[in-house]
Enzyme design. Structure first.
Site, PDB file in Angstrom:
ATOM      1  N   LYS A 179       0.849  -1.183   0.000  1.00  0.00           N
ATOM      2  CA  LYS A 179       0.000   0.000   0.000  1.00  0.00           C
ATOM      3  C   LYS A 179       0.887   1.235   0.000  1.00  0.00           C
ATOM      4  CE  LYS A 179      -3.450   2.489   2.663  1.00  0.00           C
ATOM      5  NZ  LYS A 179      -4.483   2.432   3.680  1.00  0.00           N
ATOM      6  N   LYS A 232      -2.270  -1.621  -3.810  1.00  0.00           N
ATOM      7  CA  LYS A 232      -3.152  -0.463  -3.716  1.00  0.00           C
ATOM      8  C   LYS A 232      -2.352   0.817  -3.833  1.00  0.00           C
ATOM      9  CE  LYS A 232      -5.922   1.921  -0.332  1.00  0.00           C
ATOM     10  NZ  LYS A 232      -6.280   2.028   1.035  1.00  0.00           N
TER      11      LYS A 232
END
Ligand code: PBG
Length: 307
Positions: A179, A232
């Site tokens: 992320k 992400k």
């Protein structure tokens, strides 16, 4: 002919819809930067989930917006917290719908950081306790899967141990493993009211420049017991989705984040891009890169088009 030779297919069952749940009753408070999305009170959330389920969407991921925020993120792990109440309501109305939860503290802390703040630093290890307690409280409320998004080191192991100890050996962990500290989370922070009050998230989220480090983070999460791995955001990181797919033999998920969704909508509102085609092309690219699960705010719209 095209259909016969097509390499990549989209299935509603591979989409997960993020939903924001807030206190109150009868509330649908639109999120201005995310057309079609709203903060929903628990009763409205259940109605939304009925629709999601009937469209064949793979599942939902819940984000709670609590009544009160404090330094200790207390409502993140309270058994009667907003997320825990939402899980119970959705699972009792729709036992067949896959419900996952975002495990993080930023919606629950007064300062908006994902971890415990001591001085002007994040206390990584103290945060692990909150995360483990949150994950267990979600599982106890009926969550089918937990998805830690905080990016603290060691959280997957801490959550796995706590879940097992509490008797939730069968609750899988979907780790937001790679992320990035991304500007594309902007609209989400409006939606979840989780903008950090000072500083930024670069001490725990990853530098967008680092692909090898992303693979290292994913390896660590896998070793700690993650069952699914996530990249992400999605579109700016398609190369890493592909690398992860080639490297790891667990399901790879990708989160098409709020900014990706809002950009497509903004361009469409200006008449600069065709909304439906942009939606399908973006989702197809994420699938082609190797993601088998896509968290996307387009889940309902795409499922309708694909039906
Ligand atoms: C919580 C969290 C965020 C997102 C998912 N979980 C925000 C952040 O890290 O700042 C972003 C999702 C999106 O932009 O759609 N940590």
């Amino acid at each position: 002919m095209r259909r016969l030779v097509r390499e990549t297919h989209l299935e509603p069952s591979q989409f997960v819809l993020p939903l924001f749940v807030c206190p109150g009753e009868g509330i649908r408070k639109p999120i201005s930067s995310m057309p079609g999305h709203a903060q929903l009170s628990v009763d409205q959330l259940v109605r939304e989930c009925e629709e999601v389920h009937s469209l064949g969407v793979g599942g939902v991921i819940l984000f709670g917006i609590p009544d009160t925020k404090d330094e200790e993120a207390s409502e993140a792990y309270a058994d009667d917290g907003i997320t825990q109440r939402a899980i119970r309501a959705v699972k009792s109305a729709l036992p067949e719908l896959l419900v996952m939860t975002d495990v993080c503290n930023c919606e629950y802390t007064s300062h908006g950081h994902c971890g415990k703040v001591v001085g002007n630093q994040i206390d990584n290890d103290a945060t692990l306790e909150w995360l483990a307690k949150s994950a267990v409280s979600h599982a106890r409320a009926g969550a089918d899967m937990v998805a830690p998004s905080d990016m603290m080191d060691g959280r997957v192991a801490a959550i796995r141990t706590a879940l097992d100890f509490a008797g939730f050996e069968n609750t899988p962990i979907f780790a937001y493993a790679a992320k990035f500290a991304s500007v594309f989370y902007g609209p989400f922070r409006e939606a979840a009211e989780s903008t950090p009050q000072f500083g930024d998230r670069r001490s725990y989220q990853m530098d967008p420049a680092n692909g090898r480090e992303a693979m290292h983070e994913m390896e660590l999460d896998l070793e700690e017991g993650a069952d699914l791995l996530m990249v992400k955001p999605a579109m700016p990181y398609l190369d890493l989705i592909r690398m992860a797919r080639d490297r790891f033999d667990v399901p790879i998920g990708a989160y098409q984040v709020s900014g990706e969704f809002s950009m497509i909508h903004a361009a469409a509102q200006n008449g600069w891009i065709e909304l439906e085609r942009a939606m399908l092309e973006s989702l197809t690219s994420i699938r082609r890169a190797g993601a088998s699960v896509i968290l996307t705010y387009f889940a309902k719209d795409a499922a309708r088009v694909l039906a």
